[in-house]
Write a protein that holds these residues in place. Structure first.
Motif, short mmCIF file in Angstrom:
data_model
loop_
_atom_site.label_atom_id
_atom_site.label_comp_id
_atom_site.label_asym_id
_atom_site.label_seq_id
_atom_site.Cartn_x
_atom_site.Cartn_y
_atom_site.Cartn_z
N ALA A 1 2.74 1.00 6.79
CA ALA A 1 1.89 1.47 7.88
C ALA A 1 1.89 0.39 8.95
O ALA A 1 1.96 -0.81 8.65
N PHE A 2 1.77 0.82 10.21
CA PHE A 2 1.96 -0.09 11.34
C PHE A 2 0.72 -0.11 12.22
O PHE A 2 -0.17 0.75 12.13
N ASP A 3 0.70 -1.10 13.11
CA ASP A 3 -0.46 -1.23 14.00
C ASP A 3 -0.51 -0.11 15.02
O ASP A 3 -1.58 0.30 15.45
N ARG A 4 0.66 0.39 15.43
CA ARG A 4 0.72 1.47 16.41
C ARG A 4 1.61 2.59 15.88
O ARG A 4 2.73 2.78 16.35
N PRO A 5 1.14 3.34 14.91
CA PRO A 5 1.98 4.38 14.32
C PRO A 5 2.27 5.51 15.31
O PRO A 5 1.43 5.86 16.14
N VAL A 6 3.46 6.05 15.19
CA VAL A 6 3.86 7.22 15.97
C VAL A 6 3.67 8.45 15.09
O VAL A 6 4.14 8.49 13.95
N LEU A 7 2.95 9.44 15.60
CA LEU A 7 2.65 10.63 14.82
C LEU A 7 3.78 11.65 14.97
O LEU A 7 3.92 12.30 15.99
N VAL B 1 0.84 13.52 8.10
CA VAL B 1 0.48 12.74 6.91
C VAL B 1 1.58 12.84 5.85
O VAL B 1 1.94 11.84 5.21
N GLY B 2 2.14 14.01 5.66
CA GLY B 2 3.15 14.20 4.62
C GLY B 2 4.56 13.85 5.04
O GLY B 2 5.48 13.97 4.24
N TYR B 3 4.75 13.39 6.27
CA TYR B 3 6.09 13.18 6.83
C TYR B 3 6.92 12.26 5.93
O TYR B 3 6.55 11.12 5.66
N GLY B 4 8.04 12.78 5.49
CA GLY B 4 8.96 11.99 4.69
C GLY B 4 8.54 11.79 3.26
O GLY B 4 9.29 11.20 2.46
N GLY C 1 -7.66 5.67 18.82
CA GLY C 1 -6.70 4.69 18.33
C GLY C 1 -6.90 4.37 16.86
O GLY C 1 -5.94 4.28 16.08
N GLY C 2 -8.17 4.21 16.46
CA GLY C 2 -8.45 3.93 15.06
C GLY C 2 -8.09 5.08 14.15
O GLY C 2 -7.59 4.89 13.03
N GLU C 3 -8.30 6.31 14.60
CA GLU C 3 -7.96 7.48 13.80
C GLU C 3 -6.44 7.62 13.66
O GLU C 3 -5.94 8.02 12.60
N VAL C 4 -5.72 7.29 14.72
CA VAL C 4 -4.26 7.31 14.64
C VAL C 4 -3.78 6.30 13.60
O VAL C 4 -2.87 6.58 12.80
N GLN C 5 -4.41 5.11 13.59
CA GLN C 5 -4.03 4.12 12.59
C GLN C 5 -4.30 4.62 11.18
O GLN C 5 -3.50 4.42 10.26
N ARG C 6 -5.41 5.31 10.99
CA ARG C 6 -5.72 5.81 9.65
C ARG C 6 -4.77 6.94 9.24
O ARG C 6 -4.44 7.08 8.05
N LEU C 7 -4.32 7.74 10.19
CA LEU C 7 -3.30 8.74 9.87
C LEU C 7 -2.01 8.06 9.43
O LEU C 7 -1.35 8.50 8.48
N GLY C 8 -1.64 6.98 10.13
CA GLY C 8 -0.45 6.23 9.73
C GLY C 8 -0.61 5.63 8.34
O GLY C 8 0.35 5.59 7.55
N LEU D 1 2.71 -1.60 -1.14
CA LEU D 1 2.15 -1.12 0.12
C LEU D 1 2.21 -2.26 1.14
O LEU D 1 1.67 -3.34 0.92
N VAL D 2 2.91 -2.00 2.26
CA VAL D 2 3.07 -3.00 3.31
C VAL D 2 2.32 -2.52 4.54
O VAL D 2 2.64 -1.46 5.10
N LEU D 3 1.31 -3.29 4.95
CA LEU D 3 0.48 -2.93 6.10
C LEU D 3 0.65 -3.98 7.18
O LEU D 3 0.26 -5.13 7.00
#
Length: 562
Positions: free
Chosen positions: A408-414, A423-426, A465-472, A484-486
């Motif tokens: 998971a990344f600091d700026r995830p792309v949805l 959420v299930g991507y990949g 922004g915080g919700e996007v991070q939690r989705l990532g 798990l790598v954050l």
């Protein structure tokens, strides 16, 4: 002319469009035959008119041949457009697939350069088959014209044949000289596009540093070389044009004079004289098609640039399967250099035991994100090896790596049409697992408030922004990886929410190994050990409590994130 990787790529791609290609060749042959028969039909009409004989039959033949020529030309235009579009689309699909796969490896194709290959190079290469068919048609017309001249009078054929060596030399020399200029032009265009995209992406940094003028100079620096390559193409083309302009009338005059003597000697009729001039024009059509050679050189150069990408090795599903184990992570003398050749990690060695929690801290530019990328296999070390449960991450196939390590990344792309797909991507399409991952990432409540819950279109979901991070983060958890790598993946969360998320992760994935890049004291304090980085090297590896005694370590957390 030796076949290169680009030529073989074109052959493979066009072979998938054999039906359209055969139709195009067939229509071209029909049109060529009609055009070759037309001077003979006109000749008979003229001779009939001179002799005062009925001309109706000759006129109808001429009209029929003209109709065939028009119909085949229209059909050819449709087929050419279809073949170019389909071939270009297939090349783009293959290039996109490969570039996406290359995202997990270091490669030299910067975004702007990749965009140039995806647009102009695919478009150029997509027309190669059509160009070759055009040249083939012109060559068949030349051979047919030669045969027709021989049937009229062998002397006409001899005169015409004498003109072929200069024409062949002219075309071959043009192709050789043009190829280098065209390749340079396309390569420099890609470099210029790459610099421009980099500047656009970093515009805020450029403006903040007050170096817009210097950056403009840097971006536009390849223009001189681009102009020189363009001028080289123009010079080569101009030489071809004026030489062809001299050759064509010279050959027509020579054949015309020879045919005139034939009429005077009674070997040829007036109609056959006109037919001879028509066949000369058809025969020299190959020279008139010389401009296609420049286009062909562009297509081959574009295909060669595509082949550069497509022959770059990528991770394969044929890689090693997921090893047995509980998620032991090892860095063994790992060194990494960035795109500019500067060291990002220097001879880094450490390990995280099964179920361990390692925090990675350091000032900006210390190499924290490089550690996270290398741990997840997104970055292949220049030296050393990263292993999970004894197997090099780089040796794992994509599906195996996905099962072993989640990131998971600091700026995830949805990515995904719906929130559930994001959420299930990949990882999975199972709704219960998607929901469980979202609950662990503390994003489930926010999703359920949407009009259609997890089936809400991503574009219609107004996440913060915080919700996007939690989705990532949920996306990283859904495959239930053993490591798990954050990478600063909770940086946009408030302290309370971050603590809740961390507790939920431990509950949802008990015994998982965690590597967390962070700038927050609370996260570092909760880790088993802290890896303190400085300029890509390990400055410390101990508990937070031990490192906290060092003022330089405490200063790391005083740096504003960003």
């Amino acid at each position: 002319m030796a076949l290169g990787a680009g030529d073989r790529l074109l052959m493979r791609t066009v072979s998938q469009r054999r039906g359209a290609l055969f139709l195009l060749v067939g229509s071209g042959l029909c049109g060529t035959i009609a055009v070759l028969l037309l001077p003979a039909a006109l000749s008979r009409g003229v001779d009939a008119a001179v002799a005062g004989s009925p001309m109706a039959a000759a006129v109808w033949v001429v009209l029929a041949l003209a109709v065939v020529d028009i119909v085949t030309e229209i059909l050819g235009e449709v087929l050419r457009a279809r073949l170019v579009a389909d071939t270009g689309a297939e090349l783009r699909r293959g290039l996109v697939r490969h570039l996406v796969a290359l995202g997990t490896r270091r490669h030299p194709f910067r975004p702007g350069d990749a965009l140039s290959r995806l647009t102009s190079d695919c478009a150029e290469a997509g027309g190669a088959a059509v160009i070759l068919v055009g040249l083939l048609t012109a060559a068949l017309s030349a051979l047919g014209a030669l045969a027709a001249l021989a049937l009229l009078d062998w002397r006409l054929a001899v005169v015409f044949v004498l003109s072929l060596p200069p024409a062949v030399l002219l075309a071959g020399g043009h192709l050789r000289r043009t190829a280098g200029h065209v390749a340079d032009y396309q390569r420099i265009s890609g470099e210029l596009a790459g610099r421009l995209v980099d500047a656009v992406r970093g515009r805020r940094t450029i403006l903040a540093a007050g170096i817009a003028e210097q950056e403009t100079v840097r971006v536009l620096r390849p223009l001189g070389a681009l102009g020189e390559a363009g001028r080289g193409m123009w010079r080569t083309q101009s030489v071809m044009v004026w030489r062809a302009a001299l050759l064509l009338p010279a050959v027509e005059a020579a054949v015309g004079v020879t045919a005139g003597f034939g009429v005077a000697a009674g070997r040829l009729t007036a109609g056959e004289l006109l037919a001879a001039l028509g066949y000369v024009a058809l025969g020299m059509g190959l020279v008139r098609s010389a401009a296609l050679l420049t286009t062909l050189a562009s297509a081959r150069a574009g295909a060669a640039r595509l082949a550069e990408v497509l022959t770059t090795p990528t991770p394969s599903d044929l890689g090693l399967p997921a090893p047995a184990g509980g998620g032991r992570l090892e860095f063994d003398r790992v060194s990494v250099h960035d795109d500019q050749g500067e060291p990002a990690l220097r001879d880094l060695t450490f390990d995280v035991p099964e179920g361990g929690f390692l925090a990675v801290v350091g000032f900006s530019g210390a190499g924290k994100s490089a550690v996270a990328a290398a741990a997840g296999g997104l970055l292949i070390p220049d030296a050393g090896e990263v292993r999970i449960d004894g197997v090099a991450v780089s040796a794992l196939g994509p599906s195996a790596r996905r099962a072993v390590v989640g990131q998971a990344f600091d700026r995830p792309v949805l990515i995904g049409d719906t929130v559930g797909a994001v959420v299930g991507y990949g990882g999975t399409e199972d709704e219960s697992r998607v929901r469980s991952a979202a609950v662990a990432a503390r994003i489930d409540d926010a999703v359920l408030r949407l009009p259609e819950g997890y089936r809400t279109a991503t574009a219609d979901a107004p996440f913060s922004g915080g919700e996007v991070q939690r989705l990532g983060l949920a996306r990283a958890l859904v495959a239930e990886p053993r490591v798990l790598v954050l990478d600063d993946a909770t940086a946009s969360l408030d302290t309370v929410t971050e603590a809740e998320v961390n507790r939920a992760i431990v509950t949802a994935l008990p015994g998982r190994t965690r590597l967390v890049v962070t700038h927050r004291v609370a996260v570092a304090a909760g880790a088993d050990r802290v890896l303190w980085l400085h300029q890509g090297s390990r400055r410390g590896l101990a508990t937070h409590e031990t490192l906290w005694r060092d003022p330089a370590y405490r200063a790391v957390f005083a740096e504003a994130p960003g």
